[in-house]
Design an enzyme around this catalytic site. Structure first.
Site, PDB file in Angstrom:
ATOM      1  N   GLU A  93       0.796  -1.226   0.000  1.00  0.00           N
ATOM      2  CA  GLU A  93       0.000   0.000   0.000  1.00  0.00           C
ATOM      3  C   GLU A  93       0.832   1.281   0.000  1.00  0.00           C
ATOM      4  O   GLU A  93       0.384   2.299  -0.527  1.00  0.00           O
ATOM      5  CB  GLU A  93      -0.934   0.013   1.217  1.00  0.00           C
ATOM      6  CG  GLU A  93      -1.949  -1.116   1.264  1.00  0.00           C
ATOM      7  CD  GLU A  93      -2.954  -1.044   0.127  1.00  0.00           C
ATOM      8  OE1 GLU A  93      -3.263   0.088  -0.328  1.00  0.00           O
ATOM      9  OE2 GLU A  93      -3.435  -2.104  -0.311  1.00  0.00           O
TER      10      GLU A  93
ATOM     11  N   SER B 298     -49.485 -13.359  48.143  1.00  0.00           N
ATOM     12  CA  SER B 298     -49.024 -13.536  49.525  1.00  0.00           C
ATOM     13  C   SER B 298     -47.502 -13.568  49.662  1.00  0.00           C
ATOM     14  O   SER B 298     -46.983 -13.531  50.785  1.00  0.00           O
ATOM     15  CB  SER B 298     -49.611 -14.822  50.115  1.00  0.00           C
ATOM     16  OG  SER B 298     -51.013 -14.718  50.241  1.00  0.00           O
TER      17      SER B 298
END
Length: 620
Positions: free
Chosen positions: A92, A384
């Protein structure tokens, strides 16, 4: 002087570049004047990259990878394999360490090619230019963009060292299939870290970013292999490898080991992402801001909190959780085997009450990630199951009563509320033990009346039941008839107090959050609240144990003499609860329908008790 010279070179190059192409490209009509582009402010210091976050169980095993649009695991410069650097420099930007963002020899070569074709056929972008494009610009083929790319690249060369630029570049390049950066590419395509890759594998990956679609190894393997050979040739020319090593690498077989994204235990992982948001809210002050916020202000704060949570996740975290996979598996198995195809849903939460860790949580019997999570999102009336926290423990604490103290179990009416006991039974004076063990409603109401509703409800405040408000301060709430209810997670956490001498420490699923290097970023502070005395707690434990030994929870018994808990059933059998503990764990089970409806057959069969027993008998 250096900066001025650099801009002069750039100006001359761009001027020549634009003049020539004005004659060959129609796009010239849209090209902006150079001074206008140059006048723009160029800030190259604000760089934020998305990273993968990882979630681990209590054994340190990976259970989930949390990735956004970009899957990336950032690798610092010192950990990047030297051969990877050589491969990209060779292919590159061979003059990377010599230029200041622009390689004039490459520009001339690309210039000739582009003039001949009367289009942009060849780039000439240096690594710095490519990085500038990846971070700050788009990928359109226009001269305005190319001009900006040059200016950004030059500015980056002034702000960053070459090592920093190369580090950023190798962590931002795209390798296809949603994968960014060399480390993530290595793990995705070869299922191993980049440090363990051979030269042929490094060259193979290096070829992909040139055209991630054409060189996609999963669909165009041969194209990628050809590109690999070209990369190896360039590496040889760059003198990073010898001819012999090149030939050996070309001949070596490339075997892909594509790694599937890790995403296990969806119920627990979904909950942990929710708890992470809570932790961030607590740490960064959102919790206080939300306390008194309403309407649009609250919506805006919650939106901001969601954004901050995403920022944290994208930064790359290691989230260490308290998940115990074997217990989570047992929870899933118990719900599946007992509910099966029945028209009812269920969830269970398991807490290691000795260490205040949430070790398992279910979202539902066949839960899928991010679905409605019944463990922490389902607000249901507790029946409950709320009595130990709202009636009995406050009464014993306030009055020093023994479990043999008497209470009237006869008909009760107050403020127009006249509930009945189960089956319409009527009682005279009974002991607290009898009233609790057989869940006598009228007795529980009288205890709350003697304590005072406001005092009784004050005992719930440290538990942070998120939907319980002052509007709930009523007698129906004492029997679990809350306006919006509580979640299975909230109720199970509250019950851990009975196994900690009356002290409440909020159990958590998150152990700690660190960065990739193990530095702690987020951690829950240790908090504890003395809810009631040790004496009160011991009395409550006897009551809870008697529920299993001889009361409404007999079918939950599995042999542990220390196990205790409380049942809960709402009107018309819409909800079935059992929350209780053994020596090491506190577990809450809820069964019902998402749209409340009767599940009476399951109540008769004691399915909620069977699920709890199935879990607890295996994890004691």
């Amino acid at each position: 002087m250096r900066v001025a010279t650099g801009y002069t070179v750039i100006f001359l190059f761009v001027a020549i570049f634009i003049v020539v192409f004005l004659h060959v490209i129609d796009e010239a009509k849209s090209i902006r004047p150079f001074p206008a582009v140059l006048a723009e402010e160029i800030d190259v210091t604000d760089v934020e990259l998305m990273n993968i976050s990882y979630m681990y169980d209590t054994n340190g095993d990976l259970i989930s990878e949390i990735a956004g649009e970009e899957k990336r695991k950032y690798l610092p410069h010192g950990e990047i394999p030297i051969m990877f650097k050589h491969a990209f420099l060779a292919t590159e930007d061979r003059h990377f360490y010599e230029h200041q963002g622009l390689d004039m020899s490459s520009v001339v070569r690309a210039f000739v090619t582009n003039v001949q074709s009367q289009s942009i056929e060849q780039g000439a972008s240096t690594i710095t230019q490519q990085l500038a494009r990846n971070l700050f610009l788009d990928h359109s083929q226009s001269y305005n963009r190319k001009l900006k790319e040059v200016l950004y690249a030059y500015q980056m060369e002034q702000e960053y060292s070459k090592e920093d630029i190369l580090e950023l570049y190798l962590n931002t390049i795209y390798f296809g299939n949603g994968v960014y950066g060399i480390e993530t590419a290595s793990e995705f395509y070869f299922d191993k870290p980049s440090q363990e890759l051979a030269v042929n594998e490094i060259a193979f990956l290096t070829g992909i970013p040139a055209n991630p679609t054409f060189y996609n190894p999963l669909t165009n393997f041969e194209n990628t292999k050809q590109r690999q050979e070209w990369v190896l040739e360039k590496m040889t020319e760059y003198e990073s490898i010898s001819e012999e090593k090149k030939d050996s690498a070309i001949a070596a077989e490339v075997v892909l080991q594509v790694k599937d994204r890790v995403d296990q235990y969806p119920s627990y992982v979904t909950y942990i992402e929710y708890e992470l948001k809570e932790l961030i809210a607590e740490t960064e002050g959102f919790t206080k801001r939300l306390t008194n916020a309403e309407g649009e202000e609250r919506i805006e704060i919650e939106r901001e909190l969601q954004g901050r949570t995403m920022e944290w996740l994208r930064s790359g975290l290691k989230i260490e959780t308290n998940l115990q996979p074997s217990i989570q598996d047992q929870v899933n198995h118990a719900l599946s085997s007992h509910l099966g195809a029945r028209e009812a849903e269920g969830t269970a939460v398991v807490v290691d009450h000795q260490n205040h860790n949430i070790v398992a949580v279910s979202g539902g019997k066949n839960y899928k990630k991010y679905d409605f999570h019944r463990g922490f999102q389902a607000y249901r009336q507790p029946g409950s199951a709320i009595k130990p926290l709202l009636s009995f423990a406050p009464y014993i604490e306030e009055h020093g009563a023994s479990i043999n103290s008497l209470v009237n179990g006869g008909r009760f009416c107050a403020q127009g509320y006249c509930p009945r006991n189960f089956g319409g039974a009527s009682y005279g004076h009974v002991s607290l033990n009898h009233a609790f063990t057989h869940s006598i409603n009228t007795a529980a109401l009288r205890l709350a009346e003697r304590t005072g509703l406001e005092t009784a409800f004050s005992y719930l405040e440290p538990f942070s039941f998120s939907k319980v408000t002052e509007d709930d301060y009523s007698y129906p709430s004492v029997l679990g008839g809350l306006n919006q209810g509580v979640t299975p997670l909230e109720l199970t956490r509250a019950y851990t107090t009975f196994s900690n001498n009356g002290i409440y420490t909020p159990p958590r699923g998150i152990h700690k959050v660190t960065d990739y290097d193990g530095n702690i970023l987020l951690e829950w502070p240790h908090k504890e609240t003395k809810m009631w005395s040790t004496e009160t707690n011991e009395k409550m434990r006897v009551l809870l144990q008697n529920v299993i030994k001889e009361g409404t929870g007999r079918n939950a018994s599995y042999g542990s003499h220390l196990a205790g808990g409380k049942t809960g059933t709402t009107n018309s059998y819409h909800d079935l609860w059992f929350v209780g503990y053994n020596e090491a764990y506190t577990t809450g089970v809820w069964i019902g329908k998402d749209q409340p409806g009767s599940i009476q057959p399951l109540s008769s069969e004691g399915t909620h008790l069977a699920v709890w027993r199935s879990i607890m008998s295996q994890i004691q």
